[in-house]
Write an enzyme that holds these catalytic residues in place. Structure first.
Site, PDB file in Angstrom:
ATOM      1  N   GLN A 191       0.815  -1.208   0.000  1.00  0.00           N
ATOM      2  CA  GLN A 191       0.000   0.000   0.000  1.00  0.00           C
ATOM      3  C   GLN A 191       0.852   1.263   0.000  1.00  0.00           C
ATOM      4  O   GLN A 191       0.305   2.368   0.023  1.00  0.00           O
ATOM      5  CB  GLN A 191      -0.921   0.015   1.236  1.00  0.00           C
ATOM      6  CG  GLN A 191      -1.789  -1.223   1.375  1.00  0.00           C
ATOM      7  CD  GLN A 191      -2.622  -1.187   2.643  1.00  0.00           C
ATOM      8  OE1 GLN A 191      -3.491  -0.333   2.817  1.00  0.00           O
ATOM      9  NE2 GLN A 191      -2.353  -2.115   3.553  1.00  0.00           N
ATOM     10  N   HIS A 222      -1.798   1.247  -4.437  1.00  0.00           N
ATOM     11  CA  HIS A 222      -2.105   2.684  -4.473  1.00  0.00           C
ATOM     12  C   HIS A 222      -1.138   3.457  -5.352  1.00  0.00           C
ATOM     13  O   HIS A 222      -1.017   4.680  -5.201  1.00  0.00           O
ATOM     14  CB  HIS A 222      -2.092   3.259  -3.048  1.00  0.00           C
ATOM     15  CG  HIS A 222      -3.074   2.609  -2.131  1.00  0.00           C
ATOM     16  ND1 HIS A 222      -2.901   2.555  -0.762  1.00  0.00           N
ATOM     17  CD2 HIS A 222      -4.248   1.964  -2.391  1.00  0.00           C
ATOM     18  CE1 HIS A 222      -3.921   1.916  -0.216  1.00  0.00           C
ATOM     19  NE2 HIS A 222      -4.752   1.543  -1.187  1.00  0.00           N
TER      20      HIS A 222
END
Length: 563
Positions: A191, A222
């Protein structure tokens, strides 16, 4: 007809005469396989058929073994947590098909702050830019709709890119790279947007991801600040911090060249797009969403053996769903192991039955205890580790040592009154203490005992009573029977006073009239009806006048007229 080579010699079985059934029964018994009963002779060996029948059948356990959650605190003594420490080290040293889901917690040791802690980016950015709300606004898609948020966002991304350029991978990053070299790391879902993982060769990725197969080891959920993309033509290029010093987004170089070429030819302009960092903000579409979904489904179907969730608080809904799906599948395997590594346990009851081991501590300390080879080493042969690894000692500071003083136990003091024992059991004698030496009187123990009252009533029942029967007063308090003058002269004892419950209304006249009463004509006393006049009447004449003359008339009760 065919030629058959038949041998009719005396040695052949066909030439011999078949024996009679009686001789066959006596001479050659049937084989023992037809008789499953044991032999009557002691010490006889069982036959092959009986031995096969005696073998116990293996029972299959249809129910899976119940999974429990163990806890390992790296800040405490690891020698007292040997089983949990052994599970951690042995899993990361020998298991294959490992899937890792990482968060910002694996990069804090490199100097990059996380998001939601007390010193995270959400708090620091709020103070730095005087934001009304949390610094989470700078990671929302609304930064390109408000000029007041676009400038702080560009400053934050530019400073983060400059910091990452001078940062080395942490110990946990190096452990993941070593797992990739040994072909034991199946997938890394990160992430983080810092790009530390992808800067290492074994953890390289592809941007953008391919929807159909041949995916890299690292999947960036992300995005990252390593790349920037045009919002119009989707042109992809390396991130250049110098282009983001102003509040206005920089123009796309690809769109500019195409627009200039169209104007030379005489075609109309299609416009020029703006560049932005290729990171996924809140409330916006992920450009690799379809490819990431394909990777997740493929990894769940491949049934990996180990799941490690490290450095994340599991606040993103998509990551939570991925973790629960992988935990359910891996824990259904007999050799599957799921781990959670973070300074705080996972939040939410949905994760209560997801992990086999929850480790409280830093990710770098986990890599220090596992102690794999360096990822830069060219040796790719699997390392032979110890079967029961010992915890690696840590350098404790003086603040880590605490002295625990156990308070002394106070002697137990017996307070209050002791309850009587049941039946006739004698209470055990207790050693005398200061509290037991104090005598406390019980107000219920004042007065005569029940044994004395019973003895006096039995003695009074055998003695002759007086001719006059006394009637008790309605006063509930017991009074001693008054001896009359006649009883004193005659020497006869007075009748005992018996308590009788009165159910009628008690008045002063009834109390005076009811002190002494006699029986008239041998008839029992009758209650007086309500409202009738009450008169005791004259005393009856005695049958023995001689004895009656001896009585003192003053001592006899006088009639009292009722009102």
């Amino acid at each position: 007809m065919g030629n058959f080579n038949l041998d009719f010699s005396s040695d052949s079985e066909l030439s011999s005469v078949p024996p009679s059934p009686t001789l066959a029964a006596r001479s050659s018994p049937e084989p023992a396989e037809r008789y499953p009963t044991p032999s009557s002779q002691e010490g006889a060996e069982p036959a092959e058929g009986s031995a096969r029948q005696a073998r116990p059948k293996r029972r299959r356990n249809p129910l899976p073994k119940e999974r429990t959650t163990q806890y390992l605190d790296l800040s405490k003594s690891l020698y007292e947590q040997n089983d949990e420490h052994n599970l951690l080290v042995q899993t990361l040293r020998h298991q294959k098909d490992i899937v890792v889901i990482a968060g910002a917690g694996i990069s804090t040791a490199a100097g990059i702050p996380d998001f939601r802690s007390t010193d995270g980016l959400f708090k620091s950015l709020q103070k730095k830019h005087n934001l009304k709300a949390s610094g989470k606004l700078l990671f929302d898609a609304a930064v390109y709709q408000d000029d007041a948020l676009t400038a702080p966002f560009h400053e934050m991304v530019r400073s983060l890119s400059e910091e990452v350029a001078n940062i080395k991978p942490t110990a946990f990053h190096q452990m993941l790279a070593r797992l990739g070299i040994e072909s034991r790391l199946k997938r890394l879902y990160t992430q983080n947007i810092d790009g530390i993982e992808t800067s290492m060769g074994p953890l390289a990725t592809e941007i953008p991801l391919n929807v159909k197969g041949s995916w890299p080891i690292t999947i960036q959920l992300h995005g990252s600040i390593e790349k920037m993309v045009c919002q119009k033509c989707r042109y992809l290029d390396n991130f250049k911090p110098d282009m983001f010093k102003q509040a206005d987004p920089p123009a796309c170089t690809e769109c500019t060249d195409n627009d200039n070429a169209r104007q030379i030819v005489g075609q109309r302009s299609h416009g020029i797009g703006r560049m932005r960092p290729r990171i996924v903000l809140y409330n916006e579409h992920n450009p690799d969403e379809e490819a990431i979904t394909s990777v997740m489904n493929a990894d769940i179907k491949s049934r990996p053996r180990v799941l490690i969730v490290a450095g994340t608080s599991l606040k993103i809904p998509g990551v939570r769903r991925l973790v629960k799906s992988l935990c359910t599948m891996i824990r259904s395997r007999k050799d599957g192991v799921t781990m959670f590594i973070n300074n705080e346990p996972p939040s939410g009851k949905e994760f209560d039955s997801c992990f086999d081991l929850i480790i409280k501590g830093s990710c770098d300390e986990v890599a220090h205890q596992v102690n794999l080879k360096s990822w830069e080493s060219k040796d790719t042969t699997p390392c032979v580790y110890e079967s029961s690894p010992e915890p690696i000692p840590r350098n404790f500071n003086s603040t880590d040592i605490s002295v625990v003083v156990t308070p002394k136990k106070r002697p137990r003091a017996d307070t209050g009154l002791a309850t009587p024992s049941s039946h006739d059991e004698k209470p055990t004698k207790k050693p005398a203490t200061k509290a037991t030496n104090i005598k406390i009187e019980n107000p219920a123990s004042n007065g005569r005992s029940i044994q004395d009252i019973i003895k006096k009533e039995k003695a009074a029942a055998h003695k002759p009573t007086s001719k006059f029967i006394t009637k008790p007063a309605p006063n509930p308090r017991p009074k001693k029977a008054a001896t009359t003058a006649a009883s004193k002269k005659r020497g006869t004892p007075a009748a005992p006073v018996n308590k009788i419950a009165s159910f009628g209304r008690v008045t002063k006249t009834s109390q005076a009239a009811g002190k002494l009463s006699t029986k008239a004509d041998g008839k029992p006393m009758q209650p007086v009806p309500a409202g009738a006049s009450r008169n005791n009447g004259p005393l009856p004449k005695t049958e023995q006048p001689e004895k009656a003359d001896k009585l003192n008339p003053e001592s006899l009760p006088q009639p009292v007229a009722s009102s």
